[in-house]
Design an enzyme around this catalytic site. Structure first.
Site, short mmCIF file in Angstrom:
data_model
loop_
_atom_site.label_atom_id
_atom_site.label_comp_id
_atom_site.label_asym_id
_atom_site.label_seq_id
_atom_site.Cartn_x
_atom_site.Cartn_y
_atom_site.Cartn_z
N ASP A 13 83.62 48.28 25.23
CA ASP A 13 82.68 49.38 25.49
C ASP A 13 82.84 50.49 24.44
OD1 ASP A 13 80.89 48.88 27.49
OD2 ASP A 13 82.16 49.63 29.12
N LYS A 15 75.35 41.04 33.36
CA LYS A 15 76.34 40.62 32.36
C LYS A 15 76.80 39.19 32.62
CE LYS A 15 77.65 45.40 31.81
NZ LYS A 15 78.34 46.48 32.54
N GLN A 73 83.75 49.20 34.85
CA GLN A 73 82.37 49.45 35.27
C GLN A 73 82.24 50.91 35.74
OE1 GLN A 73 79.81 47.13 34.93
NE2 GLN A 73 78.55 48.90 35.39
#
Ligand code: NAP
Length: 289
Positions: free
Chosen positions: A116, A49, A93
């Site tokens: 997300d 990322k 994460q």
């Protein structure tokens, strides 16, 4: 001939546009990644990322908390990021250590910054087919279909896997585009007969190469979401011989079907691209507020 659904080609062709849009913004586009612990696998995903962010001129704020942190302290970190006006997107994460409640933690993210797409607000928007952040893998798969001009409406889509992160959002995304959707899981007694009836088969099971030639038929489009690290048989050379495979046995399935995404290089690059498309959307929503 089988079409390769090449996520790297699609990502690279769309990255330029994302970079241009990012450079036109008044403020620097910024993603915050909250990591608890130090899992090797998570570190690899975070690096990917960061690399992508660098390429498009965005910034990543990587916050790493220790495994023994209390849930309330994680909430406090999220609140800080929610009110930080320089941050446009926040991701937790995954996976989190077992002592932390993933679902409760995620609900603390401001839905606009939830790139997300996992808060209940964004889940409901996806459920209602309304504008919100769609989880990156689902968005990436649909972008792949649009790029290769593969029709979705009216087609029979079988999704293997029903996770909150991948299977369900993928199923809903196809449903929202007018597909007929079947979702399989470990409780499905006749997976093979279901997968064979699919026009489009999406596999997100985390089960290395379990979709063999017996699960497919000619003319299908197969999307392999799985990322499985196959360990070397030679323990001492494990690091050198680590191999990533999907949930689909590519060698067996690819000669039969009409299109297939490879692993690596299929859905993975699309997920990263989509995360940053979500981030740009978040920026626009924040600035429009
Ligand atoms: P997960 O939470 O473990 O969910 C796996 C799902 O697959 C579950 O619903 C499970 O059924 C089902 N399943 C597993 N084995 C099965 C079998 N033999 N037959 C039928 N159903 C089966 O995993 P996930 O987070 O969805 O991830 C799935 C895979 O995608 C993993 O390999 C992950 O690394 C990969 N992934 C890739 C990307 C990408 O960008 N390419 C992004 C995210 C995840 P039950 O519900 O009945 O247990």
């Amino acid at each position: 001939m089988t079409t390769l659904l090449d996520g790297k080609i699609v990502r690279d062709s769309m990255m330029g546009e994302l970079k241009n849009k990012t450079s036109d913004l008044e403020k620097k586009l910024k993603l915050a990644i909250l990591q608890v612990g130090d899992k090797e696998e998570s570190n690899t995903y975070i690096e990917q990322k960061k690399l992508f962010a660098e390429k498009i001129g965005a910034e990543v704020l990587h916050i790493r908390l220790t495994e023994d942190i209390a849930e309330e302290e994680v909430y406090a970190e999220i609140q800080k990021l929610n009110s930080d006006t320089s941050v446009h997107g926040i991701i937790i994460q995954l996976p989190l250590p077992e002592n932390l409640d993933k679902n409760l933690i995620i609900q603390n993210i401001d839905p606009i910054k939830d790139v997300d797409g996992l808060t209940s607000v964004n889940t409901k928007l996806l459920w209602n087919n309304e504008k919100g952040h769609v989880p990156a893998t689902a968005r990436g798969i649909l972008t792949l279909f649009d790029y290769y001009k593969i029709p979705i409406k009216g087609r029979r889509v079988v999704v293997v896997g029903r996770s909150q992160l991948v299977g369900k959002p993928v199923a809903l995304s196809f449903l929202n585009r007018g597909a007929i959707v079947i979702v399989c899981h470990r409780g499905t007694s006749s997976i093979m007969s279901e997968t064979k009836q699919a026009d489009i088969l999406v596999v997100a099971a985390g089960n290395p190469e379990f979709i063999t030639k017996d699960f497919v038929r000619e003319g299908q489009v197969v999307v392999d979401v799985g990322i499985n690290v196959k360990k070397s048989e030679h323990q001492s050379e494990e690091i050198l011989h680590k191999k990533v495979v999907g949930d689909v046995n590519f060698a067996e399935v690819s000669p039969i079907v009409s299109a297939i995404s490879p692993v690596p290089g299929g859905v993975g690059p699309m997920t990263v691209l989509s995360l940053f498309q979500n981030l740009l959307d978040a920026y626009m929503m924040i600035e429009e507020k």
